[in-house]
Design a protein around this motif. Structure first.
Motif, PDB file in Angstrom:
ATOM      1  N   ILE A   1       2.081   2.057  -3.488  1.00  0.00           N
ATOM      2  CA  ILE A   1       1.039   2.725  -4.278  1.00  0.00           C
ATOM      3  C   ILE A   1       0.956   4.195  -3.875  1.00  0.00           C
ATOM      4  O   ILE A   1       0.938   5.096  -4.713  1.00  0.00           O
ATOM      5  CB  ILE A   1      -0.327   2.029  -4.088  1.00  0.00           C
ATOM      6  CG1 ILE A   1      -0.309   0.627  -4.704  1.00  0.00           C
ATOM      7  CG2 ILE A   1      -1.444   2.867  -4.702  1.00  0.00           C
ATOM      8  CD1 ILE A   1      -1.540  -0.201  -4.381  1.00  0.00           C
TER       9      ILE A   1
ATOM     10  N   ARG B   1      -2.440  -3.992  -5.846  1.00  0.00           N
ATOM     11  CA  ARG B   1      -3.767  -4.146  -5.233  1.00  0.00           C
ATOM     12  C   ARG B   1      -4.159  -5.617  -5.159  1.00  0.00           C
ATOM     13  O   ARG B   1      -4.767  -6.058  -4.189  1.00  0.00           O
ATOM     14  CB  ARG B   1      -4.802  -3.335  -5.991  1.00  0.00           C
ATOM     15  CG  ARG B   1      -4.673  -1.853  -5.729  1.00  0.00           C
ATOM     16  CD  ARG B   1      -5.795  -1.060  -6.301  1.00  0.00           C
ATOM     17  NE  ARG B   1      -5.653   0.332  -5.901  1.00  0.00           N
ATOM     18  CZ  ARG B   1      -6.124   1.343  -6.581  1.00  0.00           C
ATOM     19  NH1 ARG B   1      -6.795   1.133  -7.699  1.00  0.00           N
ATOM     20  NH2 ARG B   1      -5.949   2.572  -6.150  1.00  0.00           N
ATOM     21  N   SER B   2      -3.824  -6.381  -6.187  1.00  0.00           N
ATOM     22  CA  SER B   2      -4.088  -7.817  -6.172  1.00  0.00           C
ATOM     23  C   SER B   2      -3.270  -8.489  -5.075  1.00  0.00           C
ATOM     24  O   SER B   2      -3.775  -9.364  -4.357  1.00  0.00           O
ATOM     25  CB  SER B   2      -3.758  -8.416  -7.534  1.00  0.00           C
ATOM     26  OG  SER B   2      -3.905  -9.803  -7.514  1.00  0.00           O
TER      27      SER B   2
ATOM     28  N   ILE C   1      -2.242  -7.085  -2.284  1.00  0.00           N
ATOM     29  CA  ILE C   1      -2.875  -6.710  -1.018  1.00  0.00           C
ATOM     30  C   ILE C   1      -4.127  -7.548  -0.781  1.00  0.00           C
ATOM     31  O   ILE C   1      -4.339  -8.067   0.323  1.00  0.00           O
ATOM     32  CB  ILE C   1      -3.202  -5.203  -0.994  1.00  0.00           C
ATOM     33  CG1 ILE C   1      -1.906  -4.382  -0.984  1.00  0.00           C
ATOM     34  CG2 ILE C   1      -4.075  -4.856   0.211  1.00  0.00           C
ATOM     35  CD1 ILE C   1      -2.111  -2.902  -1.259  1.00  0.00           C
ATOM     36  N   ALA C   2      -4.952  -7.699  -1.801  1.00  0.00           N
ATOM     37  CA  ALA C   2      -6.182  -8.491  -1.655  1.00  0.00           C
ATOM     38  C   ALA C   2      -5.864  -9.938  -1.290  1.00  0.00           C
ATOM     39  O   ALA C   2      -6.528 -10.528  -0.430  1.00  0.00           O
ATOM     40  CB  ALA C   2      -7.006  -8.429  -2.942  1.00  0.00           C
TER      41      ALA C   2
ATOM     42  N   ALA D   1       0.836  -1.206   0.000  1.00  0.00           N
ATOM     43  CA  ALA D   1       0.000   0.000   0.000  1.00  0.00           C
ATOM     44  C   ALA D   1       0.870   1.256   0.000  1.00  0.00           C
ATOM     45  O   ALA D   1       0.556   2.248  -0.664  1.00  0.00           O
ATOM     46  CB  ALA D   1      -0.926  -0.004   1.210  1.00  0.00           C
TER      47      ALA D   1
ATOM     48  N   ILE E   1       0.051  -0.853 -10.264  1.00  0.00           N
ATOM     49  CA  ILE E   1      -0.940  -0.620  -9.208  1.00  0.00           C
ATOM     50  C   ILE E   1      -1.936  -1.767  -9.150  1.00  0.00           C
ATOM     51  O   ILE E   1      -2.304  -2.231  -8.068  1.00  0.00           O
ATOM     52  CB  ILE E   1      -1.626   0.746  -9.399  1.00  0.00           C
ATOM     53  CG1 ILE E   1      -0.642   1.868  -9.059  1.00  0.00           C
ATOM     54  CG2 ILE E   1      -2.888   0.857  -8.542  1.00  0.00           C
ATOM     55  CD1 ILE E   1      -1.140   3.258  -9.372  1.00  0.00           C
TER      56      ILE E   1
END
Length: 173
Positions: free
Chosen positions: A112, A147-148, A150-151, A109, A143
């Protein structure tokens, strides 16, 4: 003639100023979420901050988990998440022994965020004007991948925490 009343601010818990923790908004219409703060800030009454003497990332993962969301359904059934509500999330024996990936999620995060001009750690775009279109495509791809990541980390953390608490997660939503 009446005497003027002087109002003075009251500083609360200054020993916790500039400590790392997980901060959260006390009033939100959405799902509770806590964001890592590295300890370069102070807090106020508009948002609480969760501090821990050890295993901060583990507790951050717990606060952001589906397990915590289920507890908040009855601990804080309104739009308000007060420090007392947050402190009542039960800590299951063995939580601190789980190998969660809170730090990896925070780092992804941060990457990003630091690519944004709003970040204090923004270092510039580092591109030539002719390469802007390519850079934008690469940045978008990066990004999406972060994000993937992090998910996926959140899913693994959620599952580990749910298993510890003996809860079954509903993955249909």
């Amino acid at each position: 003639m009446t005497a003027a009343v002087t109002r003075r601010a009251t500083i609360r818990n200054p020993d916790y100023f500039f400590r790392e923790g997980f901060t959260y908004t006390t009033v939100t219409p959405g799902k509770f979420s806590a964001r890592y703060t590295p300890g370069n800030a102070v807090f106020d009454s508009g948002g609480g901050t969760y501090f821990a003497e050890s295993n901060l990332m583990t507790y951050g993962a717990l606060l952001n988990s589906e397990v915590a969301a289920r507890y908040f359904e009855f601990l804080a059934p309104t739009l308000n998440y007060q420090p007392g509500d947050v402190s009542r999330i039960p800590v299951a024996p063995g939580l601190e022994d789980l190998e969660l990936e809170g730090l990896a999620a925070v780092d992804a995060a941060r990457r990003i965020w630091d690519s944004s001009e709003l970040s204090w750690d923004f270092q510039g775009l580092g591109i030539q004007p002719a390469a802007v279109e390519q850079w934008v495509g690469e940045r978008c791809d990066a990004i999406v991948k972060l994000r993937s990541t992090i998910a996926n980390i959140e899913l693994r953390n959620d599952q580990a925490i749910a298993d510890l608490y003996g809860m079954k997660l509903d993955r249909t939503t």
